[in-house]
Scaffold this active site. Structure first.
Site, PDB file in Angstrom:
ATOM      1  N   GLY A 253       5.027  -6.648   1.520  1.00  0.00           N
ATOM      2  CA  GLY A 253       3.673  -6.135   1.692  1.00  0.00           C
ATOM      3  C   GLY A 253       3.100  -5.355   0.535  1.00  0.00           C
ATOM      4  O   GLY A 253       1.945  -4.914   0.600  1.00  0.00           O
ATOM      5  N   GLU A 290      11.402  -8.231   1.117  1.00  0.00           N
ATOM      6  CA  GLU A 290      10.695  -9.482   1.374  1.00  0.00           C
ATOM      7  C   GLU A 290       9.300  -9.518   0.751  1.00  0.00           C
ATOM      8  O   GLU A 290       8.297  -9.674   1.437  1.00  0.00           O
ATOM      9  CB  GLU A 290      10.608  -9.729   2.877  1.00  0.00           C
ATOM     10  CG  GLU A 290      11.967  -9.951   3.517  1.00  0.00           C
ATOM     11  CD  GLU A 290      11.914 -10.075   5.023  1.00  0.00           C
ATOM     12  OE1 GLU A 290      12.899 -10.560   5.596  1.00  0.00           O
ATOM     13  OE2 GLU A 290      10.897  -9.671   5.640  1.00  0.00           O
ATOM     14  N   GLY A 292       6.039 -10.966  -1.152  1.00  0.00           N
ATOM     15  CA  GLY A 292       5.366 -12.255  -1.251  1.00  0.00           C
ATOM     16  C   GLY A 292       4.238 -12.171  -2.253  1.00  0.00           C
ATOM     17  O   GLY A 292       4.345 -12.615  -3.392  1.00  0.00           O
ATOM     18  N   ARG A 329      -9.728 -16.485   1.369  1.00  0.00           N
ATOM     19  CA  ARG A 329      -9.651 -15.025   1.449  1.00  0.00           C
ATOM     20  C   ARG A 329     -11.004 -14.319   1.413  1.00  0.00           C
ATOM     21  O   ARG A 329     -11.228 -13.385   2.186  1.00  0.00           O
ATOM     22  CB  ARG A 329      -8.735 -14.468   0.347  1.00  0.00           C
ATOM     23  CG  ARG A 329      -7.285 -14.896   0.469  1.00  0.00           C
ATOM     24  CD  ARG A 329      -6.380 -14.164  -0.517  1.00  0.00           C
ATOM     25  NE  ARG A 329      -6.252 -12.761  -0.152  1.00  0.00           N
ATOM     26  CZ  ARG A 329      -6.847 -11.772  -0.784  1.00  0.00           C
ATOM     27  NH1 ARG A 329      -7.641 -12.010  -1.837  1.00  0.00           N
ATOM     28  NH2 ARG A 329      -6.666 -10.535  -0.381  1.00  0.00           N
ATOM     29  N   TYR A 333     -11.477 -12.203   4.707  1.00  0.00           N
ATOM     30  CA  TYR A 333     -11.255 -10.766   4.561  1.00  0.00           C
ATOM     31  C   TYR A 333     -12.345 -10.049   3.771  1.00  0.00           C
ATOM     32  O   TYR A 333     -12.223  -8.851   3.525  1.00  0.00           O
ATOM     33  CB  TYR A 333      -9.938 -10.489   3.820  1.00  0.00           C
ATOM     34  CG  TYR A 333      -8.707 -11.129   4.374  1.00  0.00           C
ATOM     35  CD1 TYR A 333      -8.313 -10.935   5.696  1.00  0.00           C
ATOM     36  CD2 TYR A 333      -7.892 -11.920   3.568  1.00  0.00           C
ATOM     37  CE1 TYR A 333      -7.146 -11.505   6.188  1.00  0.00           C
ATOM     38  CE2 TYR A 333      -6.726 -12.498   4.051  1.00  0.00           C
ATOM     39  CZ  TYR A 333      -6.366 -12.285   5.365  1.00  0.00           C
ATOM     40  OH  TYR A 333      -5.218 -12.856   5.843  1.00  0.00           O
ATOM     41  N   CYS A 359     -20.728 -26.332   4.289  1.00  0.00           N
ATOM     42  CA  CYS A 359     -21.904 -26.008   5.111  1.00  0.00           C
ATOM     43  C   CYS A 359     -21.636 -24.820   6.032  1.00  0.00           C
ATOM     44  O   CYS A 359     -21.596 -24.944   7.264  1.00  0.00           O
ATOM     45  CB  CYS A 359     -22.338 -27.229   5.908  1.00  0.00           C
ATOM     46  SG  CYS A 359     -22.982 -28.546   4.872  1.00  0.00           S
TER      47      CYS A 359
END
Length: 432
Positions: A253, A290, A292, A329, A333, A359
């Site tokens: 994260g 972990e 990413g 994205r 977001y 569209c």
């Protein structure tokens, strides 16, 4: 504050030289001319340096390994990307049977695989057990019992870890926050000890770890330390009850700079977490990290061509051939990505919204950008290596773009561009 005030991120593997942008040693304009647009371009150098920044903290001064990186492949699951990380020594964090199949396709060792995800199907659980993964991260009591039933049918042991929801605010976008009690992820903190006791009694379950993941695009260390302290308190209480934890999964994260964010230095950040684990007396645990986005986010760009410039009364629009179908994205977001002309040219910059041809009014890639461009010019959308292609769609029957890996002067096609016939090849019309 409008997007035009946001600076460009610091990038590895991509830079402007004498008015032209390069991917490592290859002009981006050459890539667009040869492979077409829209086009995803990744830098192997950027992938490698980001991984090594983590790995430097994972080994102490005596050479003892303190932790291992398990790449969260949901950020970018192209086989060339995950193979690059495997060759560097990474394991993998998986959240679907499809991702497990991808990891096995690059010959990842089964004991380097951690299978996570809040809604694993019975078939996916069986697939993970049959593959012999290192651990299945459990997100609910119901899932725990499902795993036990499937392991009984398969006559095997199921190594599990409980994902703790520590109710810690990651101070990130609500759509990518995962560690609050209102989120769907993990087992509520006050239920964890009881659930471990239950797991320890199930006949086909082996308790091997504990894990926690609080969100994505986190740019401060404090939330991680808050969550880590709460998880280590649980490990201490479990030890008192005779339930032995062998590994500690700290999740991922860590954010990147899309422009004005200033995330912690990767190596310093990792050292802070691992030092806290040791200070609390748990340095003997196998620690799993972990990451990413922080491995791949700034290792990729999306190249796109300007189709039309459309002046308006309230807005000027720069209409390009990429869209929300290639990069979701911004629409999902309201995320910011730096956007630069691949070749700079003289002329007055105007303020544009950079939009695609789909569209939907939500089909935009950047708002209020100062650009000196003409129709036919190329733009590079920066920081697109994470949650870019993996979230792409075929909406409006748009073929997905090609993906390219640049390694110095070498260029590799790591995914061919789709064509329109690919999109309906599995469909059928009704009989007459």
């Amino acid at each position: 504050m409008t997007s035009k005030a946001i600076p460009l991120p610091h990038l590895v593997g991509f830079e402007e030289r004498n008015g032209s942008w390069y991917a490592e040693d290859v002009p981006m304009a050459d890539l667009a001319n040869e492979f077409g647009t829209p086009l995803y371009v990744y830098s192997r150098k950027a992938l490698t340096e980001a991984y090594q920044a983590y790995d430097r903290a994972c080994v102490d001064a005596s050479g003892k390994r303190r932790a291992r990186v398990h790449y969260a492949m949901k950020a970018n699951s192209n086989l060339a990307v995950i193979d690059c990380f495997k060759k560097l020594g990474a394991g993998f964090d998986l959240v679907s049977g499809g991702e497990l199949a991808r990891a096995l396709a690059v010959n990842a060792e089964s004991q380097s695989l951690v299978f996570a995800g809040v809604g694993k199907s019975a078939a996916e659980i069986a697939q993970a057990l049959e593959a012999g993964v290192k651990c299945i991260n459990v997100e609910s009591i119901a899932e725990l019992h499902q795993i036990n039933r499937i392991a009984t049918k398969l006559n095997c042991r199921a190594p599990i870890s409980l994902r703790v929801n520590p109710d810690v605010d990651a101070q990130t976008h609500p759509y990518i926050s995962t560690g609050l009690k209102g989120n769907k992820f993990g087992i509520a903190y006050h239920e964890v000890l009881k659930t471990y006791r239950e797991a320890a009694q199930l006949p086909q379950i082996d308790v091997v770890g504990i894990d926690c993941h609080i969100g994505s695009q986190i740019t401060t260390t404090a939330p991680y330390l808050d969550a880590l302290n709460k998880v280590l308190d649980l490990v201490e209480n479990l030890r008192k009850e005779g339930i032995v934890i062998h590994h500690l999964d700290l999740g991922g994260g860590l954010g990147i700079s899309y422009g004005d964010e200033i995330p912690p230095d990767i190596t310093e950040f990792t050292n802070i977490l691992l030092d806290r684990v040791a200070e609390r007396g748990f340095g003997h645990l196998d620690v799993v990290l972990e990451p990413g986005r922080s491995l791949v986010g700034n290792a990729g760009v999306l190249l796109t061509k300007v189709e039309y410039l459309k002046p308006g009364i309230e807005k000027n629009f720069c209409i390009v051939d990429a869209a929300m179908t290639e990069l979701m994205r911004p629409a999902l977001y309201e995320a910011h990505h730096g956007i630069v002309p691949v070749k700079t040219k003289p002329g007055k910059a105007l303020t544009y919204d950079v939009v695609g041809p789909v569209c939907e009014s939500g089909d935009w890639l950047g708002r209020d950008r100062q650009l000196a461009v003409e129709e036919g010019d190329l733009l590079a959308i920066l920081s697109a290596g994470a949650y870019g292609f993996v979230m792409a769609s075929n909406y409006n029957t748009r073929p997905k773009p090609a993906e390219i890996m640049v390694d110095g002067k070498n260029v590799y096609v790591i995914r061919k561009r789709e064509n329109t016939k690919d999109l309906f090849a599995s469909e059928n019309t009704l009989p007459e």
